[in-house]
Motif scaffolding. Structure first.
Motif, short mmCIF file in Angstrom:
data_model
loop_
_atom_site.label_atom_id
_atom_site.label_comp_id
_atom_site.label_asym_id
_atom_site.label_seq_id
_atom_site.Cartn_x
_atom_site.Cartn_y
_atom_site.Cartn_z
N TYR A 157 23.78 14.22 1.89
CA TYR A 157 25.16 13.82 2.15
C TYR A 157 25.48 13.78 3.64
O TYR A 157 26.47 13.16 4.03
N ASN A 158 24.71 14.45 4.46
CA ASN A 158 24.95 14.50 5.89
C ASN A 158 24.50 13.17 6.51
O ASN A 158 23.31 12.85 6.55
N SER A 171 30.57 23.52 1.77
CA SER A 171 29.28 22.85 1.94
C SER A 171 28.21 23.91 2.05
O SER A 171 27.99 24.49 3.10
N ASN A 185 31.87 25.47 7.11
CA ASN A 185 32.50 24.86 5.95
C ASN A 185 32.02 25.54 4.67
O ASN A 185 30.91 25.28 4.22
N LYS A 200 29.84 16.89 2.99
CA LYS A 200 28.95 18.00 2.62
C LYS A 200 27.74 18.01 3.56
O LYS A 200 26.61 17.74 3.16
N ASP A 201 27.99 18.37 4.79
CA ASP A 201 26.94 18.27 5.80
C ASP A 201 25.82 19.28 5.60
O ASP A 201 24.75 19.14 6.20
N TRP A 241 27.83 25.83 5.82
CA TRP A 241 27.24 24.99 6.86
C TRP A 241 28.05 25.08 8.15
O TRP A 241 29.26 24.88 8.16
N ASN A 261 24.09 19.56 3.03
CA ASN A 261 23.11 18.93 2.16
C ASN A 261 22.58 17.69 2.88
O ASN A 261 23.35 16.79 3.21
#
Length: 656
Positions: free
Chosen positions: A74-75, A348, A345, A68-69, A506, A71
């Motif tokens: 999470y990235n 994400s 994505n 989940k890049d 994203w 966020n």
């Protein structure tokens, strides 16, 4: 969550000797979303691959492990380096990457542990381990390539789905290699009866890992679509341009100094004495990377991708603001209007990212709806070019010697800084990306809901301690005095009951990224840069409102011939990447592969004195944190000690 049982595998994983149910431990919530299989409560592998609809749910489960890049929690690259800082209070913002950036990384319980999925954003027990993702990809491939299964699946669709999952499997391997270097290759899942010796697999030499992932992508390419035609239901699915771009990114990483003949790893061997890195530098790796990047460019442009340009609006806006909306929109514009996103994505989303970045611009905005916690250090502000397109330390026509001194904005500067506002010299005479990417005390922040419907008399960010965006709310304040404007979509609306953010998928890979990958790799293959190298860098500079590399350095730099040499152009390209891809999670991985982290991440993190209320006191540089990057240890992630205990065939990364 339905239980899936019946057939079991031993997880041939990189360090954990487990017997596992074949689909147990999918992402939290993904079973409900993707594997709602009938009959109730007796879901099995056989049921998962009896019908097309059920197999498709498993396909989406393989997709669901994509990081989940969008966020920053999470990235793995967003908060882990030196590009973005935040406050020690961590109010509703537990960034494990940032804890690693402050020296907290460890082997007992590694932060952002993609190997197992622990501490990867949401808490210690996150379930985003990429070896779980690889295991599920293997299950899918094993079953869908069996023509006796999923009988209502057409040949063309079967081939496409298999290609997508092969790509995903390659991408998950690439992601692990980027973090850990050499990894175990899990090509097939082992049956429960597999001997113990087969389960305790070893890490493979890095070049073997690269070849394995490249081969998977090459296998996938013939059966991937060039474009997504069903934009209603399939946006975000893998295409040829995506696969080629990731192949280029993988080969560029493999050619880079960290992984290509790095003497620090000359003695890094497994338990049997096998070198895990080739100690000899291989120039041909750069040519492979250049060829792959050019193929990705050709495929992307043939599919209609191009650098984003803001399409315009009915509002009356200056060219200055329109340029900023182009620069920001390259990241924030959504599907349909943004042809720069080669890979975006849709799983994400970016609400949290925007809320963490957004400052309060009016008193009407509820404090928690614009949290202003993402704070670039002053050195990141210094990284951007002058308005002449060269580093501020090289500009021979603009004096930045006293860049922390004060200056008052004039009317001609009103679309960047409020007229009559006094702010630091460093905030004047900068390139358009500086003002599009960064907010600062006195800076203009134009948005869709501008009270004047134009960029005249619009929002101004005021950030001293007693101001609306000042450091006066516990944990929800900006630590350095610089704010990330780039990632907040211009359609964000202030409201008395909160704030409304228009989310966007994203962008995992933008066309600008591929252009710069090609320029970098091609430059390394040549004795001196050629027209193609300049061309692809200049395409991005032109979009950013800057002169060409040749014109900027010739006319404005104290080192006017810098761009003519391979070494000089390398430095220019690297800086161009750090500027163009700022705040997109790219800088950290780039400075690692360039082997520059020990240089850049051993500099102090500094900011303005944000707790002060007067101009004179606010604009004093203060040291917030002294980073300590330990080389070569910190160039690779630690493998969790427990994994090495369970699997004695594994070796730990150097220094851990």
């Amino acid at each position: 969550m339905k239980t899936i049982k019946n057939k079991t595998y031993r997880f041939k994983a990189a360090g954990i000797n487990l017997t596992v149910l074949c689909i147990v431990a999918l992402l939290s919530g993904s079973c409900k979303k993707y594997l709602d299989i009938v009959p109730d409560n007796v879901a099995t592998i056989d049921n998962a691959f009896t019908l097309r609809n059920e197999a498709e749910k498993f396909l989406f489960t393989c997709y669901s492990y994509l990081p989940k890049d969008g966020n920053p929690l999470y990235n793995a690259g967003y908060m882990t380096g030196d590009e973005v800082w935040t406050s020690l209070e961590e109010r509703e913002f537990i960034a494990y990457g940032w804890r690693a950036a402050r020296g907290g990384q460890n082997a007992a319980e590694p932060y952002m542990d993609a190997w197992n999925g622990r501490y990867s954003g949401g808490g210690p027990g996150d379930n985003y381990g990429l070896y779980k993702a690889i295991r599920n990809c293997n299950i899918f491939i094993e079953n869908v390539q069996d023509l006796s299964k999923v009988p209502d699946l057409t040949i063309d669709e079967r081939q496409r789905w298999l290609a997508e999952v092969k790509f995903l499997k390659a991408y998950y391997n690439f992601y692990l290699m980027r973090m850990y270097g050499p990894i175990p290759i899990v090509d097939k899942n082992l049956e429960i009866s597999a001997p113990e010796g087969e389960v305790r697999i070893k890490r493979q030499p890095f070049d073997n890992c690269v070849d394995y992932a490249v081969n998977l992508i090459d296998e996938a390419l013939p059966n991937l679509p060039t474009i997504i035609t069903d934009r209603t239901t399939e946006l975000g699915r893998i295409t040829k341009p995506i696969a080629l771009a990731v192949k280029a990114k993988l080969l560029l990483m493999a050619a880079s100094p960290l992984f290509n003949g790095n003497p620090d790893y000359a003695d890094f061997k497994d338990k049997d004495g096998v070198n895990l890195f080739n100690p000899a530098y291989d120039q041909s790796k750069w040519q492979k990377a250049a060829d792959a990047a050019k193929a990705a460019i050709d495929a992307s442009e043939a599919a209609g991708f191009k650098l984003y340009q803001f399409p315009g609006t009915t509002f009356k806006l200056s060219d200055t603001t329109l340029r900023q909306l182009t620069i920001k929109g390259a990241v924030t514009e959504r599907f349909g209007l943004n042809l720069e996103h080669v890979w975006a994505n849709p799983n994400s989303r970016t609400f949290e990212l925007q809320r963490f970045a957004m400052p309060r611009l009016t008193a009407d905005v509820v404090v928690g709806s614009a949290r202003q916690q993402l704070a670039p250090p002053i050195k990141i502000a210094e990284m951007f070019y002058s308005r002449n397109g060269v580093p501020i330390t090289e500009d021979k026509t603009l004096d930045f010697t006293n860049r922390y001194s004060l200056r008052t904005a004039t009317k001609s500067e009103r679309f960047y800084i409020k007229e009559g506002f006094t702010t630091a010299r460093i905030n004047f005479d900068r390139e358009p990306r500086f003002y599009a990417d960064l907010g600062f005390d006195g800076g203009i922040w134009y948005k869709y809901d501008s009270p004047t419907n134009s960029d005249e008399g619009t929002f101004v960010l005021e950030a001293k301690s007693t101001d609306i965006a000042g450091a006066n709310n516990f944990g929800w304040y900006n630590e350095t005095g610089y704010f990330i404007k780039k990632v907040v979509d211009w359609n964000m609306i202030n409201g008395k009951n909160g704030a409304t953010y228009r989310e966007y998928p994203w962008p995992e890979i933008r066309l600008a990224d591929i252009y710069l990958m090609y320029a970098e790799a091609l430059n390394e293959t040549l004795a001196a840069p050629n027209a193609d190298v300049f061309n692809y860098v200049n395409r991005i500079r032109t979009r950013a409102g800057l002169p060409s590399v040749q014109d900027s350095w010739t006319n404005f730099s104290t080192n006017p011939t810098k761009y003519l040499s391979k070494d000089g152009m390398r430095e220019i390209i690297q800086r161009e990447r750090m500027i163009e891809l700022a705040f997109e999670g790219s800088r950290y991985w780039d400075i690692l592969r360039w082997k520059r982290a020990s240089e850049l991440m051993n500099q102090p993190i500094t900011g303005w004195s944000v707790y002060q209320s007067t101009t004179a006191d606010y604009y004093r540089v203060r040291t917030i944190f002294s980073q300590n990057f330990v080389a070569p240890r910190d160039y690779l992630w630690p493998i969790r000690t427990y994994d090495i205990t369970i699997n004695p065939n594994l070796v730990q990364n150097p220094g851990w």
